[in-house]
Design a protein around this motif. Structure first.
Motif, PDB file in Angstrom:
ATOM      1  N   SER A 122      39.400  40.370  41.337  1.00  0.00           N
ATOM      2  CA  SER A 122      40.338  39.394  40.097  1.00  0.00           C
ATOM      3  C   SER A 122      40.472  38.349  40.316  1.00  0.00           C
ATOM      4  O   SER A 122      41.191  36.749  41.030  1.00  0.00           O
ATOM      5  CB  SER A 122      41.696  39.566  41.358  1.00  0.00           C
ATOM      6  OG  SER A 122      42.393  41.737  40.801  1.00  0.00           O
ATOM      7  N   LEU A 123      39.339  37.933  40.160  1.00  0.00           N
ATOM      8  CA  LEU A 123      38.366  36.680  40.277  1.00  0.00           C
ATOM      9  C   LEU A 123      39.525  35.433  39.308  1.00  0.00           C
ATOM     10  O   LEU A 123      40.099  36.094  38.491  1.00  0.00           O
ATOM     11  CB  LEU A 123      37.102  36.323  39.247  1.00  0.00           C
ATOM     12  CG  LEU A 123      36.379  36.977  40.798  1.00  0.00           C
ATOM     13  CD1 LEU A 123      35.136  37.629  40.252  1.00  0.00           C
ATOM     14  CD2 LEU A 123      36.481  36.072  41.765  1.00  0.00           C
ATOM     15  N   LYS A 124      39.811  34.341  40.136  1.00  0.00           N
ATOM     16  CA  LYS A 124      40.228  33.349  39.484  1.00  0.00           C
ATOM     17  C   LYS A 124      39.578  32.279  39.070  1.00  0.00           C
ATOM     18  O   LYS A 124      38.276  32.019  39.831  1.00  0.00           O
ATOM     19  CB  LYS A 124      41.011  32.702  40.375  1.00  0.00           C
ATOM     20  CG  LYS A 124      42.513  33.707  41.012  1.00  0.00           C
ATOM     21  CD  LYS A 124      43.085  33.507  41.683  1.00  0.00           C
ATOM     22  CE  LYS A 124      44.322  34.030  42.486  1.00  0.00           C
ATOM     23  NZ  LYS A 124      45.060  33.728  43.313  1.00  0.00           N
ATOM     24  N   PRO A 125      39.505  31.580  37.995  1.00  0.00           N
ATOM     25  CA  PRO A 125      38.619  30.468  37.016  1.00  0.00           C
ATOM     26  C   PRO A 125      38.482  29.142  39.411  1.00  0.00           C
ATOM     27  O   PRO A 125      37.260  28.610  39.200  1.00  0.00           O
ATOM     28  CB  PRO A 125      39.534  29.122  36.265  1.00  0.00           C
ATOM     29  CG  PRO A 125      40.704  30.326  36.192  1.00  0.00           C
ATOM     30  CD  PRO A 125      40.511  31.383  37.099  1.00  0.00           C
ATOM     31  N   GLU A 126      39.340  29.101  40.145  1.00  0.00           N
ATOM     32  CA  GLU A 126      38.983  28.220  40.921  1.00  0.00           C
ATOM     33  C   GLU A 126      38.004  28.893  41.931  1.00  0.00           C
ATOM     34  O   GLU A 126      37.799  28.304  42.913  1.00  0.00           O
ATOM     35  CB  GLU A 126      40.146  28.001  41.640  1.00  0.00           C
ATOM     36  CG  GLU A 126      41.520  28.928  42.145  1.00  0.00           C
ATOM     37  CD  GLU A 126      42.496  29.276  41.075  1.00  0.00           C
ATOM     38  OE1 GLU A 126      42.416  29.200  39.982  1.00  0.00           O
ATOM     39  OE2 GLU A 126      43.530  29.817  41.068  1.00  0.00           O
TER      40      GLU A 126
ATOM     41  N   GLN B   9      35.091  36.613  33.340  1.00  0.00           N
ATOM     42  CA  GLN B   9      36.394  35.895  32.712  1.00  0.00           C
ATOM     43  C   GLN B   9      37.213  36.195  33.862  1.00  0.00           C
ATOM     44  O   GLN B   9      37.043  37.570  34.939  1.00  0.00           O
ATOM     45  CB  GLN B   9      36.876  37.474  31.494  1.00  0.00           C
ATOM     46  CG  GLN B   9      36.175  37.316  30.259  1.00  0.00           C
ATOM     47  CD  GLN B   9      36.488  37.800  29.154  1.00  0.00           C
ATOM     48  OE1 GLN B   9      37.244  38.572  30.018  1.00  0.00           O
ATOM     49  NE2 GLN B   9      35.859  37.334  27.993  1.00  0.00           N
ATOM     50  N   PRO B  10      38.433  35.827  33.662  1.00  0.00           N
ATOM     51  CA  PRO B  10      39.231  35.892  34.779  1.00  0.00           C
ATOM     52  C   PRO B  10      39.980  36.940  35.059  1.00  0.00           C
ATOM     53  O   PRO B  10      40.031  37.903  34.145  1.00  0.00           O
ATOM     54  CB  PRO B  10      40.474  34.528  34.941  1.00  0.00           C
ATOM     55  CG  PRO B  10      40.146  33.742  34.037  1.00  0.00           C
ATOM     56  CD  PRO B  10      38.468  34.587  32.539  1.00  0.00           C
ATOM     57  N   GLY B  11      40.026  37.715  36.062  1.00  0.00           N
ATOM     58  CA  GLY B  11      40.520  38.719  36.666  1.00  0.00           C
ATOM     59  C   GLY B  11      39.609  39.921  36.832  1.00  0.00           C
ATOM     60  O   GLY B  11      39.903  40.843  37.107  1.00  0.00           O
ATOM     61  N   GLY B  12      38.258  39.139  36.966  1.00  0.00           N
ATOM     62  CA  GLY B  12      37.180  40.752  36.700  1.00  0.00           C
ATOM     63  C   GLY B  12      37.276  40.583  38.384  1.00  0.00           C
ATOM     64  O   GLY B  12      37.123  40.150  38.893  1.00  0.00           O
ATOM     65  N   SER B  13      35.089  40.417  38.302  1.00  0.00           N
ATOM     66  CA  SER B  13      35.551  41.309  39.456  1.00  0.00           C
ATOM     67  C   SER B  13      33.483  41.148  39.890  1.00  0.00           C
ATOM     68  O   SER B  13      32.723  42.025  38.819  1.00  0.00           O
ATOM     69  CB  SER B  13      35.122  43.267  40.338  1.00  0.00           C
ATOM     70  OG  SER B  13      36.040  43.007  40.227  1.00  0.00           O
ATOM     71  N   LEU B  14      33.132  40.941  40.885  1.00  0.00           N
ATOM     72  CA  LEU B  14      31.417  40.728  40.897  1.00  0.00           C
ATOM     73  C   LEU B  14      30.924  40.828  42.165  1.00  0.00           C
ATOM     74  O   LEU B  14      32.093  41.129  42.910  1.00  0.00           O
ATOM     75  CB  LEU B  14      31.274  39.414  40.885  1.00  0.00           C
ATOM     76  CG  LEU B  14      30.629  38.872  39.420  1.00  0.00           C
ATOM     77  CD1 LEU B  14      30.415  36.955  39.527  1.00  0.00           C
ATOM     78  CD2 LEU B  14      29.774  39.151  38.616  1.00  0.00           C
ATOM     79  N   ARG B  15      30.207  41.542  42.419  1.00  0.00           N
ATOM     80  CA  ARG B  15      29.423  42.008  43.826  1.00  0.00           C
ATOM     81  C   ARG B  15      28.163  41.283  44.332  1.00  0.00           C
ATOM     82  O   ARG B  15      27.081  41.494  43.362  1.00  0.00           O
ATOM     83  CB  ARG B  15      29.528  43.144  43.865  1.00  0.00           C
ATOM     84  CG  ARG B  15      28.930  43.817  45.096  1.00  0.00           C
ATOM     85  CD  ARG B  15      29.070  44.943  45.593  1.00  0.00           C
ATOM     86  NE  ARG B  15      28.284  45.854  46.955  1.00  0.00           N
ATOM     87  CZ  ARG B  15      29.666  46.057  47.614  1.00  0.00           C
ATOM     88  NH1 ARG B  15      31.077  46.162  47.386  1.00  0.00           N
ATOM     89  NH2 ARG B  15      29.083  46.679  49.287  1.00  0.00           N
TER      90      ARG B  15
END
Length: 116
Positions: A85-89, A13-19
């Motif tokens: 802080s992932l964004k759709p873009e 989801q937007p605002g989430g994190s991944l590594r």
């Protein structure tokens, strides 16, 4: 033969994190700068982040500065990308390769999708 294997992508989801993680083989990893690149649908592949061979210097695309962090472990032949802080873009297929000049041995990439 050089192999680059990316992993860690997914739906977030937007605002989430991944590594993301990339494992390299077939090259003297510790001697090369490495980078993370991404390609969104209908767009050209672009550099996201780069790191020098020893890990002492990093660079980032303006669009990810302050949100993404690249790191490497030369003992394990891995280069990681922490994405916050992932964004759709940021939705794209993410690849690792040498930096500053990528070579023609791209891996399969890992899909990152940022959507609610």
């Amino acid at each position: 033969q050089v192999q680059l294997v990316e992993s860690g992508g997914g739906l977030v989801q937007p605002g989430g994190s991944l590594r993301l993680s990339c494992t390299a083989s077939g090259l003297i990893f510790r001697t090369y700068g490495m980078g993370w690149y991404r390609q969104a649908p209908g767009k050209q592949r672009e550099l996201v982040a780069g790191i020098t061979s020893g890990g002492g210097t990093t660079i980032y695309a303006d669009s990810v500065k302050g949100r993404f962090t690249i790191s490497r472990d030369n003992a394990k032949n891995t280069v990681d990308l922490q994405m916050n802080s992932l964004k759709p873009e940021d939705t794209a297929v993410y690849y690792c390769n040498r930096h500053p000049i990528p070579r023609d041995y791209w891996g399969q990439g890992t899909q990152v999708t940022v959507s609610s």
